[in-house]
Design an enzyme around this catalytic site. Structure first.
Site, PDB file in Angstrom:
ATOM      1  N   ALA A  23       0.807  -1.169   0.027  1.00  0.00           N
ATOM      2  CA  ALA A  23      -0.029  -0.029   0.004  1.00  0.00           C
ATOM      3  C   ALA A  23       0.671   1.206  -0.130  1.00  0.00           C
ATOM      4  O   ALA A  23       0.472   2.408  -0.625  1.00  0.00           O
ATOM      5  CB  ALA A  23      -0.912   0.004   1.256  1.00  0.00           C
ATOM      6  N   ARG A  35      -1.780   0.480   7.683  1.00  0.00           N
ATOM      7  CA  ARG A  35      -1.354   0.332   9.208  1.00  0.00           C
ATOM      8  C   ARG A  35      -0.386   1.505   9.604  1.00  0.00           C
ATOM      9  O   ARG A  35       0.166   1.455  10.911  1.00  0.00           O
ATOM     10  CB  ARG A  35      -0.258  -0.874   9.179  1.00  0.00           C
ATOM     11  CG  ARG A  35      -1.173  -2.268   9.016  1.00  0.00           C
ATOM     12  CD  ARG A  35      -0.550  -3.580   9.163  1.00  0.00           C
ATOM     13  NE  ARG A  35      -1.580  -4.726   9.015  1.00  0.00           N
ATOM     14  CZ  ARG A  35      -2.133  -5.061   7.805  1.00  0.00           C
ATOM     15  NH1 ARG A  35      -2.072  -4.296   6.733  1.00  0.00           N
ATOM     16  NH2 ARG A  35      -2.926  -6.078   8.082  1.00  0.00           N
ATOM     17  N   GLN A 104       0.442  -6.080  -3.720  1.00  0.00           N
ATOM     18  CA  GLN A 104      -0.725  -6.429  -2.726  1.00  0.00           C
ATOM     19  C   GLN A 104      -1.767  -5.189  -3.069  1.00  0.00           C
ATOM     20  O   GLN A 104      -2.965  -5.345  -2.315  1.00  0.00           O
ATOM     21  CB  GLN A 104      -0.279  -6.309  -1.286  1.00  0.00           C
ATOM     22  CG  GLN A 104       0.684  -7.522  -0.918  1.00  0.00           C
ATOM     23  CD  GLN A 104       1.374  -7.196   0.084  1.00  0.00           C
ATOM     24  OE1 GLN A 104       2.382  -6.334   0.332  1.00  0.00           O
ATOM     25  NE2 GLN A 104       1.000  -7.945   1.177  1.00  0.00           N
ATOM     26  N   ASP A 107      -5.696  -1.016  -6.754  1.00  0.00           N
ATOM     27  CA  ASP A 107      -5.802   0.166  -7.259  1.00  0.00           C
ATOM     28  C   ASP A 107      -5.745   0.484  -8.546  1.00  0.00           C
ATOM     29  O   ASP A 107      -6.229   1.177  -9.484  1.00  0.00           O
ATOM     30  CB  ASP A 107      -5.151   1.445  -6.672  1.00  0.00           C
ATOM     31  CG  ASP A 107      -3.648   1.313  -6.508  1.00  0.00           C
ATOM     32  OD1 ASP A 107      -2.871   0.692  -7.459  1.00  0.00           O
ATOM     33  OD2 ASP A 107      -3.044   1.576  -5.363  1.00  0.00           O
ATOM     34  N   HIS A 122      -4.006  -9.661  -4.478  1.00  0.00           N
ATOM     35  CA  HIS A 122      -5.453  -9.157  -3.872  1.00  0.00           C
ATOM     36  C   HIS A 122      -6.347  -8.821  -4.616  1.00  0.00           C
ATOM     37  O   HIS A 122      -7.464  -8.331  -4.335  1.00  0.00           O
ATOM     38  CB  HIS A 122      -5.001  -8.302  -2.790  1.00  0.00           C
ATOM     39  CG  HIS A 122      -4.264  -8.644  -1.712  1.00  0.00           C
ATOM     40  ND1 HIS A 122      -3.580  -8.028  -0.824  1.00  0.00           N
ATOM     41  CD2 HIS A 122      -3.899 -10.020  -1.204  1.00  0.00           C
ATOM     42  CE1 HIS A 122      -2.708  -8.764   0.001  1.00  0.00           C
ATOM     43  NE2 HIS A 122      -3.041 -10.010  -0.241  1.00  0.00           N
ATOM     44  N   CYS A 152     -26.786  -7.008 -10.621  1.00  0.00           N
ATOM     45  CA  CYS A 152     -26.499  -7.146 -12.097  1.00  0.00           C
ATOM     46  C   CYS A 152     -27.806  -6.763 -12.949  1.00  0.00           C
ATOM     47  O   CYS A 152     -28.941  -7.146 -12.336  1.00  0.00           O
ATOM     48  CB  CYS A 152     -26.318  -8.630 -12.165  1.00  0.00           C
ATOM     49  SG  CYS A 152     -26.337  -9.457 -13.826  1.00  0.00           S
ATOM     50  N   SER A 194       4.805  -3.229   4.596  1.00  0.00           N
ATOM     51  CA  SER A 194       5.307  -3.763   6.077  1.00  0.00           C
ATOM     52  C   SER A 194       5.806  -5.290   6.135  1.00  0.00           C
ATOM     53  O   SER A 194       6.307  -5.647   6.999  1.00  0.00           O
ATOM     54  CB  SER A 194       4.147  -3.481   6.990  1.00  0.00           C
ATOM     55  OG  SER A 194       3.132  -4.192   6.745  1.00  0.00           O
ATOM     56  N   ALA A 217       8.947   3.275   4.715  1.00  0.00           N
ATOM     57  CA  ALA A 217       9.201   4.184   5.503  1.00  0.00           C
ATOM     58  C   ALA A 217       9.386   3.784   7.027  1.00  0.00           C
ATOM     59  O   ALA A 217      10.045   4.542   7.793  1.00  0.00           O
ATOM     60  CB  ALA A 217       8.006   5.146   5.622  1.00  0.00           C
ATOM     61  N   ILE A 234       9.029   6.547  -1.378  1.00  0.00           N
ATOM     62  CA  ILE A 234       9.204   5.821  -2.583  1.00  0.00           C
ATOM     63  C   ILE A 234       9.234   6.437  -3.896  1.00  0.00           C
ATOM     64  O   ILE A 234      10.048   6.277  -5.014  1.00  0.00           O
ATOM     65  CB  ILE A 234       8.665   4.412  -2.539  1.00  0.00           C
ATOM     66  CG1 ILE A 234       9.234   3.324  -3.475  1.00  0.00           C
ATOM     67  CG2 ILE A 234       7.047   4.521  -2.534  1.00  0.00           C
ATOM     68  CD1 ILE A 234       8.717   2.009  -3.316  1.00  0.00           C
TER      69      ILE A 234
END
Length: 246
Positions: A23, A35, A104, A107, A122, A152, A194, A217, A234
């Protein structure tokens, strides 16, 4: 040679790079992680339902209306744009240096940046399907649905996002492809994670290549095994690396 220059040097030497991300890869694009102090799990502490419960398959089946209120309000960011990390990885794939992005995240920002070999552990908010007839629906169909629970248009069944909820298993094909990519890589970049979500976090143990770079981080349990640790944002780091590679 500073850490960013070292990373750029290892990238130049590599022809089989794999990126494993979480994330934190997308926080600079305006999408909160889970987290950290400002993450989703912290900001939702006063909700009647903890996020782990809201995002479980059992909860979805029993309370799809509450799930979708949370999902639409907190987890959909259709206007988010790729940052320096996503863009550099797409460039490295186009140059033939990067073989896979294992993420993971749900998006879709890696694909928006131009990456094609993206292994989504995921799932993705951009794929949705009727639980009864399996008809496909795009993200916009979920956002613009008139009812709280999207249904639907063909059979009236409940539409479920193709995201892996708690109590659901990961796609075995994606797992096997991830293991293959990691096993053959010569440079592993781990970013914005993490490394506490299993079984996904265990995948990086399959890497047997030359160098592991960890960009996160906050400390992780894997820090001592990394050849290079970078704690700066990053996206900013990858922007600098991108410039060094020119």
């Amino acid at each position: 040679m500073n850490a960013t220059e070292q990373l750029a040097a290892w990238i130049r030497e590599s022809s089989n790079i794999v990126f494993f991300g979480g994330a934190g890869t997308s926080t600079e694009s305006g999408i909160p992680d889970f987290r950290s102090a400002a993450g989703l799990y912290q900001t939702e502490q006063h909700s009647p339902y903890p996020p782990e419960e809201l995002l479980s398959r059992r909860f979805f089946d029993q309370h799809a209306d509450i799930f979708y209120d949370f999902y639409r309000g907190k987890m959909l960011h259709p206007d988010a744009a790729p940052n320096g990390c996503h863009r550099l990885l797409a460039r490295l794939e186009q140059e033939g240096r990067l073989q896979a992005v294992i993420t993971q995240n749900i998006d879709g920002l890696h694909q928006k940046a131009g990456s094609s070999n993206v292994l989504e552990l995921h799932g993705s908010i951009h794929r949705n399907a009727c639980m009864d007839c399996k008809r496909f629906y795009a993200l916009d169909d979920i956002i613009t649905a008139k009812d709280t629970v999207p249904r639907c248009t063909a059979c009236g069944g409940v539409i479920k996002p193709d995201v892996v909820l708690y109590e659901e298993e990961l796609d075995q094909t994606i797992l096997y492809r991830s293991v293959d990519a990691l096993s053959s890589a010569d440079l592993l970049l781990v970013g914005g994670t993490s490394l506490t979500v299993y079984p996904a976090a265990q995948l990086i143990t399959y890497f047997q290549g030359k160098h592991t770079v960890l960009l996160n981080a906050t400390p992780t349990a894997y820090d001592r095994r990394a050849d290079l640790l970078i704690t700066d944002p990053i996206g900013e780091v990858m922007n600098k690396v991108d410039q060094l590679l020119d």
